[in-house]
Motif scaffolding. Sequence first.
Motif, short mmCIF file in Angstrom:
data_model
loop_
_atom_site.label_atom_id
_atom_site.label_comp_id
_atom_site.label_asym_id
_atom_site.label_seq_id
_atom_site.Cartn_x
_atom_site.Cartn_y
_atom_site.Cartn_z
N SER A 127 0.83 -1.20 0.00
CA SER A 127 0.00 0.00 0.00
C SER A 127 0.87 1.25 0.00
CB SER A 127 -0.91 0.01 1.22
OG SER A 127 -0.15 0.22 2.40
N GLU A 128 0.28 2.37 -0.43
CA GLU A 128 1.02 3.63 -0.42
C GLU A 128 1.32 4.05 1.01
OE1 GLU A 128 0.71 8.03 -2.56
OE2 GLU A 128 -0.62 6.40 -3.16
N HIS A 129 0.43 3.71 1.94
CA HIS A 129 0.67 4.01 3.35
C HIS A 129 1.93 3.31 3.84
CE1 HIS A 129 -0.10 4.84 7.58
NE2 HIS A 129 0.09 3.56 7.83
N THR A 130 2.10 2.05 3.44
CA THR A 130 3.29 1.29 3.82
C THR A 130 4.55 1.94 3.25
OG1 THR A 130 2.07 -0.79 3.96
CG2 THR A 130 4.46 -0.95 3.67
N VAL A 131 4.46 2.41 2.02
CA VAL A 131 5.60 3.08 1.40
C VAL A 131 5.96 4.34 2.18
CG1 VAL A 131 6.41 4.34 -0.64
CG2 VAL A 131 5.18 2.18 -0.91
N LYS A 132 4.96 5.10 2.59
CA LYS A 132 5.22 6.32 3.36
C LYS A 132 5.96 5.99 4.65
CE LYS A 132 1.35 9.05 1.58
NZ LYS A 132 0.06 9.71 1.90
N THR A 133 5.59 4.85 5.25
CA THR A 133 6.28 4.43 6.47
C THR A 133 7.73 4.09 6.18
OG1 THR A 133 4.23 3.54 7.43
CG2 THR A 133 6.31 2.72 8.33
N HIS A 134 7.96 3.34 5.09
CA HIS A 134 9.33 3.00 4.69
C HIS A 134 10.15 4.26 4.42
CE1 HIS A 134 8.44 -1.15 4.74
NE2 HIS A 134 7.91 -1.28 3.52
N VAL A 135 9.55 5.20 3.70
CA VAL A 135 10.25 6.44 3.36
C VAL A 135 10.62 7.20 4.62
CG1 VAL A 135 10.01 8.71 2.27
CG2 VAL A 135 9.23 6.65 1.06
N SER A 136 9.69 7.29 5.57
CA SER A 136 9.96 7.98 6.83
C SER A 136 11.10 7.31 7.58
CB SER A 136 8.70 8.01 7.70
OG SER A 136 7.69 8.79 7.10
N ASN A 137 11.12 5.98 7.57
CA ASN A 137 12.19 5.24 8.25
C ASN A 137 13.54 5.48 7.58
OD1 ASN A 137 10.37 4.17 10.08
ND2 ASN A 137 10.10 2.25 8.98
N VAL A 138 13.53 5.53 6.25
CA VAL A 138 14.76 5.80 5.51
C VAL A 138 15.30 7.18 5.88
CG1 VAL A 138 15.71 6.29 3.21
CG2 VAL A 138 14.27 4.26 3.56
N PHE A 139 14.42 8.18 5.89
CA PHE A 139 14.84 9.53 6.26
C PHE A 139 15.45 9.55 7.65
CE2 PHE A 139 11.47 11.90 3.48
CZ PHE A 139 12.10 11.42 2.35
N ALA A 140 14.78 8.89 8.59
CA ALA A 140 15.24 8.90 9.99
C ALA A 140 16.59 8.23 10.14
CB ALA A 140 14.20 8.22 10.88
N LYS A 141 16.78 7.08 9.51
CA LYS A 141 18.01 6.33 9.67
C LYS A 141 19.20 6.97 8.95
CE LYS A 141 15.71 1.91 10.52
NZ LYS A 141 15.45 0.52 10.05
N LEU A 142 18.91 7.64 7.84
CA LEU A 142 19.99 8.29 7.09
C LEU A 142 20.20 9.74 7.53
CD1 LEU A 142 19.32 7.05 3.44
CD2 LEU A 142 20.94 6.13 5.11
N GLY A 143 19.32 10.24 8.38
CA GLY A 143 19.42 11.63 8.78
C GLY A 143 19.10 12.57 7.63
N ALA A 144 18.22 12.11 6.72
CA ALA A 144 17.86 12.91 5.55
C ALA A 144 16.66 13.79 5.86
CB ALA A 144 17.53 11.98 4.37
N ARG A 145 16.71 15.02 5.41
CA ARG A 145 15.61 15.95 5.66
C ARG A 145 14.44 15.71 4.73
NH1 ARG A 145 17.19 20.82 8.35
NH2 ARG A 145 15.74 22.05 7.13
N ASP A 146 14.72 15.19 3.53
CA ASP A 146 13.65 15.00 2.55
C ASP A 146 14.12 14.05 1.45
OD1 ASP A 146 15.37 16.52 0.92
OD2 ASP A 146 14.37 18.38 1.47
N ARG A 147 13.33 13.93 0.39
CA ARG A 147 13.62 13.00 -0.69
C ARG A 147 14.93 13.34 -1.40
NH1 ARG A 147 8.54 10.33 -1.76
NH2 ARG A 147 9.25 9.48 -3.75
N VAL A 148 15.21 14.63 -1.55
CA VAL A 148 16.45 15.03 -2.22
C VAL A 148 17.65 14.47 -1.48
CG1 VAL A 148 17.94 16.98 -2.78
CG2 VAL A 148 15.50 17.12 -3.26
N GLN A 149 17.67 14.61 -0.15
CA GLN A 149 18.79 14.11 0.62
C GLN A 149 18.89 12.58 0.54
OE1 GLN A 149 20.69 16.58 1.89
NE2 GLN A 149 19.16 17.90 0.94
N ALA A 150 17.75 11.90 0.51
CA ALA A 150 17.75 10.45 0.39
C ALA A 150 18.31 10.01 -0.97
CB ALA A 150 16.34 9.90 0.59
N VAL A 151 17.93 10.74 -2.01
CA VAL A 151 18.43 10.42 -3.35
C VAL A 151 19.95 10.61 -3.42
CG1 VAL A 151 18.39 11.12 -5.77
CG2 VAL A 151 16.26 10.92 -4.50
N ILE A 152 20.44 11.68 -2.81
CA ILE A 152 21.88 11.90 -2.77
C ILE A 152 22.57 10.71 -2.10
CG2 ILE A 152 23.71 13.31 -1.74
CD1 ILE A 152 21.89 15.74 -2.14
#
Length: 216
Positions: A179-204
């Motif tokens: 589900s898209e909700h599950t993806v949002k959770t994964h994305v939030s976890n990725v941001f938190a673990k990488l210390g990324a502020r947003d999608r741009v930082q995660a892509v970098i």
Amino acid sequence: MTIDVVVADDQELVRSGFALILDTQPDISVVAEAGDGFAAIEAVRTHRPQVLLLDIRMPGMDGIEAARVVCGETDTRVLMLTTFDQDDYVYDALCAGASGFLLKDVRRDDLVRAVQVVAAGESLLAPSVTRRLIDDMVSRLPRKRPAGLDLLTGRERETLVLLGRGLSNAEIAAVLVVSEHTVKTHVSNVFAKLGARDRVQAVIAAYESGLIRPGG
């Protein structure tokens, strides 16, 4: 809710012009203006705005260094201003924590929309534009392993790779069959673990780690 904005540009006409446009919007309030990086930092420390509209090139302390300080100290989202869309400083600005960039000849409606998008916690750059920009810039830099990469679960790593390829949450959900909700959770976890502020930082992070290769 009103979006508080600080506008920083060393050219008074440009600065006041952007401030005038934004201040006429019912949901935006320009709380301060600044003519250089030092003044921009002080204005952010004083007013704690949601968004800092910041020129990349300024005398004294430039926009990149100012963005690095602001993003390191506060939750203020930084939107960079530049004259050329292939400005060599754009990648450095994104690495400093900026959420995107605008050309100085941006149309009035696009300026307003950009501030609203960034204030809402999104990256200004569309995924395809983000990928082209970082694809070009990262290809010139030595690879490094971002802190926190080893903390990602297998699913979170897959999500990061798909983010790096420029996919939206809906597209990632389709690929992973979740589900898209599950993806949002994964994305939030990725941001938190990488210390990324947003999608741009995660892509970098995806590019610099080698998970996504330039041109791949």
